[in-house]
Design an enzyme around this catalytic site. Sequence first.
Site, PDB file in Angstrom:
ATOM      1  N   GLU A   1      -5.576  -6.286   4.011  1.00 51.71           N
ATOM      2  CA  GLU A   1      -5.465  -7.455   3.128  1.00 51.71           C
ATOM      3  C   GLU A   1      -6.690  -7.594   2.247  1.00 51.71           C
ATOM      4  OE1 GLU A   1      -3.406 -10.891   4.309  1.00 51.71           O
ATOM      5  OE2 GLU A   1      -2.545  -9.946   6.085  1.00 51.71           O
TER       6      GLU A   1
ATOM      7  N   GLN B   1     -23.229  -5.128  23.516  1.00 51.43           N
ATOM      8  CA  GLN B   1     -24.646  -5.011  23.852  1.00 51.43           C
ATOM      9  C   GLN B   1     -25.024  -5.957  24.982  1.00 51.43           C
ATOM     10  OE1 GLN B   1     -25.292  -1.961  22.217  1.00 51.43           O
ATOM     11  NE2 GLN B   1     -27.308  -2.876  22.421  1.00 51.43           N
TER      12      GLN B   1
ATOM     13  N   SER C   1       0.818  -1.220   0.000  1.00 48.42           N
ATOM     14  CA  SER C   1       0.000   0.000   0.000  1.00 48.42           C
ATOM     15  C   SER C   1       0.845   1.262   0.000  1.00 48.42           C
ATOM     16  CB  SER C   1      -0.894   0.026   1.247  1.00 48.42           C
ATOM     17  OG  SER C   1      -1.856  -0.972   1.174  1.00 48.42           O
TER      18      SER C   1
ATOM     19  N   GLY D   1      -2.922 -14.716   2.343  1.00 47.81           N
ATOM     20  CA  GLY D   1      -2.865 -13.866   3.526  1.00 47.81           C
ATOM     21  C   GLY D   1      -4.230 -13.589   4.106  1.00 47.81           C
TER      22      GLY D   1
END
Lengths: 248, 403
Positions: free
Chosen positions: B383, B356, B149, B265
């Site tokens: 990923e 909750q 990235s 991955g």
Amino acid sequence: CFAPFLCLRPPQIRVKPDRTGVVTDGVKHSMNPFCEIAVEEAVKLKEKKLVKEVVAVSCGPQQVQETIRTALAMGADRGIHVEVSGKDYETLGPLQVSKIFAALAKKEQADLIILGKQAIDDDCNQTGQMTAALLDWPQGTFASEVTLEADKLKVVREIDGGLETIKIKLPAVVTADLRLNTPRYATLPNIMKAKKKKIVNVKPADLGVDVSSRLEVLKVDEPPQRQSGVKVETVHDLVEKLKEAGRI
Amino acid sequence: MAALFKARRALGMAVGHGVRCLNQLAELPELHQMMRQTCRDYAQKELAPIAAQLDKDHKFPAKQIQELGGMGVMAVEVPESLGGAGMDYLAYCLAVEELSRGCASTGVIVSVNNSLYLGPILKFGTEEQKKQWITPFTTGKKVGCFALSEPGNGSDAGAASTLAQQEGNEWVLNGTKAWITNCWDASATIIFATTDKSLRHKGISAFLVPMPHPGLSLGKKEDKLGIQASSTANIILEDCRIPLSNMLGERGMGFKIAMQTLDSGRLGIAAQALGIAQAALDCAADYAHKRTAFGALIGKLQFKLADMAFAIESARLLTWRAAMLRDAKKPFTKEAAMAKLGASEAATFVSHQAIQVLGGMGYVTDMPAERHYRDTCITEIYEGTSEIQRLVIANNILKEYQQ
């Protein structure tokens, strides 16, 4: 040669409705923690090249094989599963198990038996001692340190008064206490190796042992519910309350 | 006659494989059960008690990673000859799930090392590269990371703008990589850079870069919502020079390596998501056993627990199946995308519902529910975002129906 026990580690112990014992169905069984420590000690001795072979032994039904495999994954060389199931297993106690171990020790020509000091389900603390007596071997119980010195074993024992160091001749029986070591986690490569190691099945009759129990359990009850305490203002009140309850 | 025989053989083999897969879904093989148990024991005893503190301190669990390395967990699929455990991908997924159940950060550190760093080198590396870049990273003493990235592109991986230019017998890398997991604690990275921008995604290549290295610097550690014990930062490359032999695979193969690596991955991330979800369910179910409201244990009033358990189990089976397909060397891209999508959405759902169930207690740091909630968010992002997973699944479905 040593013996991990199959034992209970339930989240909440419940007594069976017929009061003949505790509920074991659906409860996850695993190796007795003190026996895990025993296995670890045996594997350590082998890693130091002080013993040639480590044999893991357990008595019980089919599920016991899982426990033996765990011992193999920790580093034991082979396993012996002494098959005891059904009613025989329910009534299996330290006397019967020690007879089995004694017979196996003779058959396998073992030099050292290491086991946990007690099982955490019945807390008997008898098997090691009985096994030694049946074999007429010396015993080093509640061991927190074990050192091999020539043909003798130096054992540091945890006793009520502190620590006692003794030297015993081999062959001998040692029971493991909490501080003897920290058991290793089975590594992935060792788990793979454990798959190839052999576990041999044996019946008590093959060893000439009669597992019938001389004890009959009459009933099993839960401990009485703990009553809430009472807070008092003064020492005088405390003494009065204790007198009232017939304690003093 | 020959064609008929081949078809029957193929069917027989397909059925044989299918039966084996179904059996494994009913109950895991003993080997896998044992390794799952050892990971579970480790996670319960060594990770769960420190997870909250690691999260508060943003501390990399170096001691635990080394211990896990010693157990073979940092290199599950790597063959024993290279220092790994030599087990299969199903075993790896089980390991990551159990570890993540104890600590989500530890889970991702283990996953990135196994799937994103060791994985591609194992598949595309030369024998020399494997010895140099795999073996030292199997023990837990060193971890690796994966730098795909960039600040300008995450999902659009083909638009990489990090440049790699050949100068004599060196590659020179320039650019910035973003959101790199493990980077502050890593000793090596796989950098994806373009060797020819005009070829777009076909111009991207993969490079092995040691860390630290001249020309490679790290940005500040990101202050994240969750998985705080795992470091995330930018990797900045300024005239970073590496030998030509540091290219992984062939020139222009980078995009393919990245995509194939992420296929696997994402199963690791699916496993991580399952582990966190399971921890959240454990927390909620335990609470439901003890808390009363309207005169009854809330456990009796909560259909939520059923929905949560169902979501986890469904995603788990998808994950196992994808892993088994991969182990059988069959196509598994669609199933892996489904597993990652299913598991991460299950995790965010379950962790939210766990809060909750706990009510006010779910909102405070005294209980782990809030940490699980924070940890799960990232599983829908890294990923391959959930949106990308849907794209992958859709493309595969359309291809199937095209015939």
